[in-house]
Design an enzyme around this catalytic site. Structure first.
Site, PDB file in Angstrom:
ATOM      1  N   ASP A 230       0.818  -1.208   0.000  1.00  0.00           N
ATOM      2  CA  ASP A 230       0.000   0.000   0.000  1.00  0.00           C
ATOM      3  C   ASP A 230       0.852   1.257   0.000  1.00  0.00           C
ATOM      4  OD1 ASP A 230       0.934  -0.463   2.582  1.00  0.00           O
ATOM      5  OD2 ASP A 230      -1.036  -0.820   3.450  1.00  0.00           O
TER       6      ASP A 230
ATOM      7  N   ASN B 129      -7.295  -2.487  14.515  1.00  0.00           N
ATOM      8  CA  ASN B 129      -8.702  -2.721  14.154  1.00  0.00           C
ATOM      9  C   ASN B 129      -8.861  -3.950  13.244  1.00  0.00           C
ATOM     10  OD1 ASN B 129      -7.726  -1.845  11.698  1.00  0.00           O
ATOM     11  ND2 ASN B 129      -9.122  -0.119  11.467  1.00  0.00           N
TER      12      ASN B 129
ATOM     13  N   HIS C  56      -7.154  -4.498  10.415  1.00  0.00           N
ATOM     14  CA  HIS C  56      -6.916  -4.300   8.973  1.00  0.00           C
ATOM     15  C   HIS C  56      -5.651  -5.014   8.511  1.00  0.00           C
ATOM     16  CE1 HIS C  56      -4.590  -0.197   9.528  1.00  0.00           C
ATOM     17  NE2 HIS C  56      -3.740  -1.209   9.530  1.00  0.00           N
TER      18      HIS C  56
ATOM     19  N   GLU D  12      -9.686  -1.832   5.466  1.00  0.00           N
ATOM     20  CA  GLU D  12     -10.258  -1.501   6.765  1.00  0.00           C
ATOM     21  C   GLU D  12     -11.511  -2.354   7.008  1.00  0.00           C
ATOM     22  OE1 GLU D  12      -8.493   0.213   8.649  1.00  0.00           O
ATOM     23  OE2 GLU D  12      -7.792   2.096   7.820  1.00  0.00           O
TER      24      GLU D  12
HETATM   25  C1  F6R Z   1       1.533  -1.452   6.159  1.00  0.00           C
HETATM   26  C2  F6R Z   1       0.205  -2.014   6.283  1.00  0.00           C
HETATM   27  C3  F6R Z   1      -0.563  -1.990   7.561  1.00  0.00           C
HETATM   28  C4  F6R Z   1       0.280  -2.338   8.786  1.00  0.00           C
HETATM   29  C5  F6R Z   1      -0.555  -2.269  10.056  1.00  0.00           C
HETATM   30  C6  F6R Z   1       0.278  -2.493  11.290  1.00  0.00           C
HETATM   31  O1  F6R Z   1       2.025  -1.578   4.822  1.00  0.00           O
HETATM   32  O2  F6R Z   1      -0.296  -2.459   5.314  1.00  0.00           O
HETATM   33  O3  F6R Z   1      -1.636  -2.889   7.455  1.00  0.00           O
HETATM   34  O4  F6R Z   1       0.821  -3.613   8.632  1.00  0.00           O
HETATM   35  O5  F6R Z   1      -1.180  -1.020  10.152  1.00  0.00           O
HETATM   36  O6  F6R Z   1       1.140  -1.405  11.444  1.00  0.00           O
HETATM   37  P1  F6R Z   1       2.327  -1.449  12.514  1.00  0.00           P
HETATM   38  O7  F6R Z   1       3.247  -2.525  12.063  1.00  0.00           O
HETATM   39  O8  F6R Z   1       2.968  -0.094  12.424  1.00  0.00           O
HETATM   40  O9  F6R Z   1       1.709  -1.743  13.825  1.00  0.00           O
END
Ligand code: F6R
Length: 238
Positions: A68, A132, A134, A139
């Protein structure tokens, strides 16, 4: 099939995830990797860099597709995922720039999915998980058959991300993300989670019936998922 491994700490979790990726690259130097950003994979990338520096690992024939990227900030913004990947991996290893890919609003999401498919499909997709539930920026509510597309970020994600920006109005409201169906097409998936703030999401994703309310629960339908957790993130699993 889902395999779970719980590690005493973030370091051992990262090392095990890196070893899995290193084995894959040694087995097939032309591996296609799906990459995540965020704090979770930093230790894994650090280990890949370390092995590369020691002359034990070349990634010169590896191809990468990031999950992403934010929409609405330039690619060279300090918080962009392009800059994140430069800083935490690309500047320190030998993946040729032409082999690194990001979803991009200049192209359609369908083009990104086709590019992945035409390159042979992802061998391993690395994932973190949002508090959450995701994955990527899919989301809660994202359809399990969704493909790469532009999405609105959840309010909770915007709040979680605000700490990285000087002002809350700078925080992007949109992102372009691989879809859930895109992710599920990977041959193997590694999901990593550490810290107590992920415990509820991990339990909801893997202990309850799959639901679009918890995007990571889609992984229950995949044939090869390895979930690597530290003890805190595994805290709500029975
Ligand atoms: C990042 C992504 C997100 C993260 C998630 C966890 O490319 O796609 O889904 O993996 O938000 O983020 P962290 O690792 O910062 O807790």
């Amino acid at each position: 099939m889902i395999k779970y491994t719980v590690f005493p700490d973030y370091f051992s979790l990262s090392k095990a995830a890196a070893e899995r990726i290193i084995r894959q690259i040694k087995h097939n130097p032309l591996t296609l990797l799906g990459l995540a950003t965020g704090s979770t994979p930093i230790g894994l990338y650090a280990r890949l860099i370390d092995q590369h520096r020691r002359g034990k690992l070349s990634l010169s024939r590896v191809t990468t597709f990031n999950l992403d990227e934010y929409v609405g900030i330039p690619k060279d913004h300090p918080q962009s995922y392009h800059v994140f990947m430069q800083k935490h991996l690309f500047d320190h290893v030998d993946i040729p720039p032409a082999r690194r890919h990001f979803p991009d609003t200049d192209k359609s999401g369908t083009q990104y999915d086709l590019q992945i498919m035409r390159s042979g499909g992802l061998d391993v997709q690395i994932l973190g998980i949002g508090a959450n539930g995701h994955i990527g920026f899919n989301e809660p509510g994202a359809a399990f058959d969704s493909k790469t597309r532009v999405v609105e970020l959840a309010e909770s994600t915007i709040r979680d991300n605000a700490r990285f920006f000087d002002h809350s109005d700078e925080v992007p409201r949109q992102a372009i993300t691989m879809g859930i169906a895109t992710i599920l097409q990977a041959r193997h998936i590694i999901l990593m989670a550490n810290g107590a703030n992920k415990a509820a999401a991990v339990a909801a994703a893997f202990q309850e019936r799959p639901s679009v309310n918890v995007p990571a629960s889609c992984l229950q339908t995949h044939h090869s998922v390895h979930v690597l957790l530290d003890t805190a993130a595994a805290g709500d699993l029975s």
